[in-house]
Design a protein around this motif. Structure first.
Motif, mmCIF file in Angstrom:
data_model
loop_
_atom_site.group_PDB
_atom_site.id
_atom_site.type_symbol
_atom_site.label_atom_id
_atom_site.label_comp_id
_atom_site.label_asym_id
_atom_site.label_seq_id
_atom_site.Cartn_x
_atom_site.Cartn_y
_atom_site.Cartn_z
ATOM 1 N N SER A 159 44.862 22.692 52.075
ATOM 2 C CA SER A 159 46.127 22.196 51.515
ATOM 3 C C SER A 159 46.525 22.918 50.237
ATOM 4 N N GLY A 160 45.625 23.725 49.659
ATOM 5 C CA GLY A 160 45.989 24.399 48.409
ATOM 6 C C GLY A 160 44.781 25.006 47.760
ATOM 7 N N GLY A 161 45.011 25.612 46.599
ATOM 8 C CA GLY A 161 43.936 26.311 45.912
ATOM 9 C C GLY A 161 42.763 25.404 45.613
ATOM 10 N N THR A 162 43.041 24.203 45.150
ATOM 11 C CA THR A 162 41.957 23.299 44.775
ATOM 12 C C THR A 162 41.073 22.990 45.973
ATOM 13 N N GLU A 163 41.683 22.730 47.126
ATOM 14 C CA GLU A 163 40.867 22.404 48.299
ATOM 15 C C GLU A 163 40.076 23.630 48.771
ATOM 16 N N SER A 164 40.682 24.813 48.693
ATOM 17 C CA SER A 164 39.934 26.032 49.064
ATOM 18 C C SER A 164 38.739 26.204 48.140
ATOM 19 N N ILE A 165 38.944 25.941 46.854
ATOM 20 C CA ILE A 165 37.857 26.078 45.881
ATOM 21 C C ILE A 165 36.775 25.033 46.156
ATOM 22 N N LEU A 166 37.184 23.804 46.435
ATOM 23 C CA LEU A 166 36.197 22.763 46.784
ATOM 24 C C LEU A 166 35.357 23.208 47.980
ATOM 25 N N ALA A 188 41.161 36.425 39.951
ATOM 26 C CA ALA A 188 41.970 37.626 40.166
ATOM 27 C C ALA A 188 43.408 37.237 40.461
ATOM 28 N N PRO A 189 44.254 37.019 39.471
ATOM 29 C CA PRO A 189 43.907 36.907 38.057
ATOM 30 C C PRO A 189 43.674 35.450 37.698
ATOM 31 N N ASN A 190 43.220 35.217 36.435
ATOM 32 C CA ASN A 190 43.126 33.820 35.984
ATOM 33 C C ASN A 190 44.508 33.313 35.567
ATOM 34 N N THR A 249 35.588 34.909 44.581
ATOM 35 C CA THR A 249 36.755 35.406 43.838
ATOM 36 C C THR A 249 37.886 34.408 43.996
ATOM 37 N N ASP A 250 38.365 33.885 42.874
ATOM 38 C CA ASP A 250 39.530 33.005 42.936
ATOM 39 C C ASP A 250 40.785 33.865 42.873
ATOM 40 N N ALA A 251 41.317 34.176 44.067
ATOM 41 C CA ALA A 251 42.573 34.933 44.146
ATOM 42 C C ALA A 251 43.686 34.004 44.617
ATOM 43 N N CYS A 252 43.604 32.728 44.169
ATOM 44 C CA CYS A 252 44.669 31.783 44.531
ATOM 45 C C CYS A 252 46.016 32.348 44.096
ATOM 46 N N VAL A 253 46.057 32.924 42.891
ATOM 47 C CA VAL A 253 47.309 33.504 42.392
ATOM 48 C C VAL A 253 47.500 34.924 42.940
ATOM 49 N N GLY A 254 46.428 35.712 42.956
ATOM 50 C CA GLY A 254 46.582 37.135 43.252
ATOM 51 C C GLY A 254 46.485 37.515 44.722
ATOM 52 N N ARG A 262 49.644 20.846 27.786
ATOM 53 C CA ARG A 262 49.280 19.902 28.852
ATOM 54 C C ARG A 262 49.781 20.463 30.179
ATOM 55 N N TYR A 263 48.865 20.645 31.155
ATOM 56 C CA TYR A 263 49.306 21.256 32.406
ATOM 57 C C TYR A 263 49.717 20.210 33.440
ATOM 58 N N SER A 264 48.950 19.127 33.507
ATOM 59 C CA SER A 264 49.342 18.090 34.491
ATOM 60 C C SER A 264 48.824 16.755 34.034
#
Ligand SMILES: Cc1ncc(COP(=O)(O)O)c(C=O)c1O
Length: 407
Positions: free
Chosen positions: A95-102, A175-177, A202-207, A405-407
């Motif tokens: 569903s998103g970056g957080t779930e992929s990271i989990l 990649a990148p932070n 590698t966290d390439a959620c953004v990249g 504050r981000y969220s």
């Protein structure tokens, strides 16, 4: 509020929604710099069509809706190919970056237990890594160990080496932070991990959907993907620079052997065998359809065009910011994320004036900065933004004390 005793017409309900929405951030006017990645009306229209076709289906059971299964497999295949995965590469949509990271952290934890007998697993991530890693450590019961940053705002490799223990289950580089747009020294970090049999993510959620196209356009992109020995898994979000509507990310594995640790399988239920590759049970179909749709709609040519526009907009904004006396960019971001601050001016007070001009800039506190995730549509507003920023620098008062504050 209680559920209304009687329903209302669609028009009435929509009327209330539209009224409330009027106070939301104006992302279509390209005044926001995170959360949404505006790519223009054509992309908007295409996404409406793709989502609409799959509003009701459920991606939980691939045998009921084989079209979804095929699309998910193809999204994963196209993504692993972009990330230079070989024949054995595989993965799943989440569903998103957080779930992929989990899922990456769960994979690494279970692997470390099974293959190295790790009993007190640790997660080693740079200070600048996304909070999703802290969340994963907390949910999955790993100790979260932070790698300090070097002066260039990338993970400090020597410090990382000293923090590794025989309980380190996973090491991370971005990649990148998000905070500074820096790509960590992935070959060095992944090398340390590989020498010790540690999972490297590698966290390439953004990249993931940006850097490959910037590289194809001829830009110098630091190594981050499966071409780097030791990189075991990569997260890449289609709902960021892949320009998909929200709910679409890929967790990619270099090899099927590690992907097996991601699977949850349960066969002691009267309902039958239950297998799942993600946190969610029922899964919305629309994000899978939208991801497959937008990737085929844009193709490599479309993504290169949008990546080029996002970078051009970021470079114009960056040059304009650097030309304002007193302001500076933190680090040397490789793509389209920019954090700017000052050694002499109160950047939060400048942020207050920018708020008054209707811009939505995130605030950061390490170092104090205003943050921009630049999208293709920001080309349109770069001149207006820079004019407002010059005004804010010249005419700001004391800071109102708005927090980072981000969220
Ligand atoms: C570098 C990075 N990783 C992971 C994430 C988490 O992604 P999501 O918000 O889709 O869960 C983000 C979100 O901005 C991010 O910037």
């Amino acid at each position: 509020m209680k559920l209304p005793s009687k329903g209302s017409s669609v028009e009435e309900v929509l009327g209330v929604m539209k009224q409330r929405k009027a106070d939301d951030a104006n992302w279509r006017g390209a005044k926001t710099f995170s959360l949404i990645y505006p790519a223009g009306e054509e992309v908007d229209h295409a996404l409406h069509e793709f989502n609409n076709l799959y509003l009701y289906e459920n991606a939980l059971n691939p045998f009921r809706f084989p079209s979804l299964h095929t699309m998910e497999k193809e999204v994963v295949a196209m993504t692993t190919d972009l990330l230079h995965g070989g024949e054995d590469a595989t993965g799943a949509m989440t569903s998103g970056g957080t779930e992929s990271i989990l899922m990456a952290v769960k994979t690494a934890r279970d692997r470390a237990r099974a293959e190295r007998g790790v009993t007190e697993p640790q997660l080693l991530a740079p200070v600048s890594a996304h909070p999703a890693f802290a969340k994963a450590a907390s949910y999955l019961d790993l100790e979260h160990v932070q790698i300090p940053l070097a002066d260039d705002l990338r993970a400090d490799v020597d410090a990382a080496e000293k923090l590794i223990t025989d309980q380190t289950a996973i090491m991370i580089g971005s990649a990148p932070n998000y905070p500074h747009g820096m790509v960590d020294p992935i070959p060095e970090l992944a090398g340390l991990a590989a020498e010790r049999g540690i999972h490297f993510h590698t966290d390439a959620c953004v990249g993931g959907f940006l850097l490959p196209f910037l590289e194809k356009l001829g830009h110098d992109i630091p190594p981050f993907d499966f071409r780097v020995p030791g990189v075991t898994t990569i997260s890449a979000d289609v709902h960021k620079y892949g320009y998909c509507t929200k709910g679409a990310s890929v967790i990619a594995h270099r090899s099927k052997a590690t992907a097996d640790y991601q699977l949850f399988l349960y066969d002691k239920w009267p309902g039958g065998i239950y297998g799942s590759l993600a946190m969610a049970g029922a899964r919305p179909a629309a994000p899978i359809a939208a991801a497959w749709g937008i990737m085929n709609f844009l193709g490599e040519e479309g993504y290169c065009r949008l990546a080029g526009r996002a970078l051009a907009a970021a470079q114009k904004l960056r040059a304009g910011i650097e030309a304002i006396p007193g302001l500076r960019i933190w680090g040397d971001p490789v793509a389209s994320l920019i954090a700017f601050g000052s050694d002499t001016l109160d950047i939060m007070a400048i942020g207050d004036v920018m708020d008054d001009h209707g811009w939505h800039l995130d605030r950061q506190d390490g170092p104090a900065a205003l943050h921009m995730m630049v999208s293709p549509e920001h080309e349109r507003i770069a001149d207006e933004f820079l004019a407002n920023l010059r005004d804010a620098v010249a005419n700001h008062g004391a800071s109102r004390g708005v927090e980072a504050r981000y969220s």
